[in-house]
Write an enzyme that holds these catalytic residues in place. Structure first.
Site, short mmCIF file in Angstrom:
data_model
loop_
_atom_site.label_atom_id
_atom_site.label_comp_id
_atom_site.label_asym_id
_atom_site.label_seq_id
_atom_site.Cartn_x
_atom_site.Cartn_y
_atom_site.Cartn_z
N ASN A 11 0.85 -1.19 0.00
CA ASN A 11 0.00 0.00 0.00
C ASN A 11 0.89 1.24 0.00
O ASN A 11 1.49 1.57 1.01
CB ASN A 11 -0.89 -0.02 1.26
N LYS A 13 -0.07 4.30 -0.32
CA LYS A 13 -0.75 5.50 0.19
C LYS A 13 -0.52 6.66 -0.80
O LYS A 13 -0.50 6.43 -2.00
CB LYS A 13 -0.25 5.83 1.60
N HIS A 102 -9.40 1.03 4.75
CA HIS A 102 -8.13 1.20 5.47
C HIS A 102 -8.37 2.13 6.65
O HIS A 102 -9.19 3.05 6.58
CB HIS A 102 -7.09 1.79 4.51
N GLU A 104 -6.83 4.59 7.74
CA GLU A 104 -6.69 6.02 7.45
C GLU A 104 -7.96 6.55 6.82
O GLU A 104 -8.37 7.69 7.06
CB GLU A 104 -5.46 6.26 6.55
N GLU A 173 -5.21 -5.10 10.48
CA GLU A 173 -4.18 -4.09 10.67
C GLU A 173 -4.43 -3.35 11.97
O GLU A 173 -5.22 -2.38 12.00
CB GLU A 173 -4.20 -3.08 9.52
N GLY A 179 2.63 2.11 10.60
CA GLY A 179 3.58 3.20 10.44
C GLY A 179 4.32 3.58 11.73
O GLY A 179 4.94 4.63 11.80
N SER A 218 3.57 -2.37 10.20
CA SER A 218 5.03 -2.40 10.38
C SER A 218 5.68 -3.72 9.98
O SER A 218 6.63 -4.17 10.61
CB SER A 218 5.39 -2.03 11.83
N GLY A 240 4.96 1.29 4.65
CA GLY A 240 6.27 1.92 4.51
C GLY A 240 7.30 1.06 3.77
O GLY A 240 7.98 1.55 2.87
C1 PEP Z 1 -0.61 0.18 6.00
O1 PEP Z 1 -0.72 1.38 5.89
O2 PEP Z 1 -1.47 -0.56 5.50
C2 PEP Z 1 0.53 -0.36 6.73
C3 PEP Z 1 0.48 -1.59 7.14
O3 PEP Z 1 1.59 0.50 6.93
P1 PEP Z 1 3.03 0.12 7.59
O4 PEP Z 1 3.48 -1.16 6.97
O5 PEP Z 1 3.90 1.27 7.24
O6 PEP Z 1 2.82 -0.02 9.06
#
Ligand code: PEP
Length: 275
Positions: A11, A13, A102, A104, A173, A179, A218, A240
């Site tokens: 992803n 973003k 998601h 966000e 998640e 993040g 993460s 990320g």
């Molecule tokens: C995400 O935004 O779906 C995500 C899992 O981000 P990260 O891997 O950066 O924690």
């Protein structure tokens, strides 16, 4: 190997425009012998760029063996919805997957369980594979509400997902892990994934058997193997670490290693059975 197959989804973003997208896929090709993500049976890699980079990702991703998807859709097919994109349009453009709900989008753009369910329904109707995201906040985890919150979010999408078992996926998640560098332990993630599997089973055995449940939060090259080796973790949704070709390829390589080991074990078992 997990019979559902493993999906590693990146992803992006609001990162990487078309030029950066092209650079990413050239760098990704350089990470693998033969210039392609290993095509071990059941292992799929997918990148979900911003809509503007979709075409570049489709062109360059195909050369590297990566499927492409989007990060959101509107639930209607067309109409007066300024700034929105529909599932049939994404399908027509060549997208395979779409992430829906998601955290966000839920936290910053007011998406609700009901809205996410409408989007999942619309995506499936258009032939676009939804990855429905669920997960609790830190406060909810601290007061012991994780399973309750995740159950509510999963229940909202059970009926649409059941229309075509295995076509869609769920991503667990935990919001506190997104993040932040704070990854859920494999055992904690597995506990929630097993609960989700149970909810899918309540809807139908076929749905539980066929649906991939990804973990996100993460995920990196050095923690992917521990997570992916859990019984009910069928892949990863990576933020990320998917922005950088080396980071994404390390996670795909961990999935490949597990798939290869599992295929070898299955081969041995079959030979032993044949006598
Ligand atoms: C995400 O935004 O779906 C995500 C899992 O981000 P990260 O891997 O950066 O924690």
């Amino acid at each position: 190997m997990k019979h559902r197959g493993v999906l590693i989804a990146g992803n992006w973003k609001m990162n990487h425009g078309p030029a950066e997208t092209e650079r990413f896929f050239s760098a990704l090709a350089a990470q693998f012998p033969g210039g392609r993500v290993p095509s071990i049976e059941g292992l799929q890699a997918c990148i979900l760029p911003p809509a503007l980079s979709l075409q570049a990702a489709l062109i360059h991703g195909a050369q590297v063996g990566v499927q492409i998807g989007a990060q959101n859709v509107h639930w209607e097919k067309s109409g007066a919805f300024t700034g929105e994109i529909s599932s049939p349009m994404l399908k027509d453009a060549g997208a395979t997957w779409v992430i829906l709900g998601h955290s966000e989008r839920r936290q910053l753009f007011g998406e609700t369980d009901e809205g996410v369910a409408r989007k999942v329904t619309a995506a499936i109707a258009a032939g676009l594979r939804p990855i429905a995201c669920v997960g609790e906040t830190l406060e909810e985890r601290e007061v012991g509400m994780t399973l309750e919150v995740v159950e509510r979010q999963v229940r909202a999408v059970l009926a649409p997902l059941a229309k075509q078992p295995g076509f869609g996926a769920i991503a667990y998640e935990p919001i506190w892990a997104i993040g932040t560098g704070k990854v859920a332990s494999p055992a904690d993630a597995q506990e929630v994934h097993a609960m989700i599997r149970g909810l899918l089973e309540g809807q139908s055995e076929e749905l539980a058997e066929a649906t991939r449940i990804l973990y996100g939060g993460s995920v990196k090259g050095d923690n992917a193997e521990g997570l992916l080796s859990q019984d009910d973790i069928d892949g990863a949704l990576v933020g990320g670490a998917s922005l950088d070709a080396a980071g994404f390829s390390k996670i795909a390589a961990a999935a490949e290693k597990l798939a290869t080991m599992a295929a070898a074990a299955a081969g041995l078992a079959e030979r032993a059975e044949q006598g």
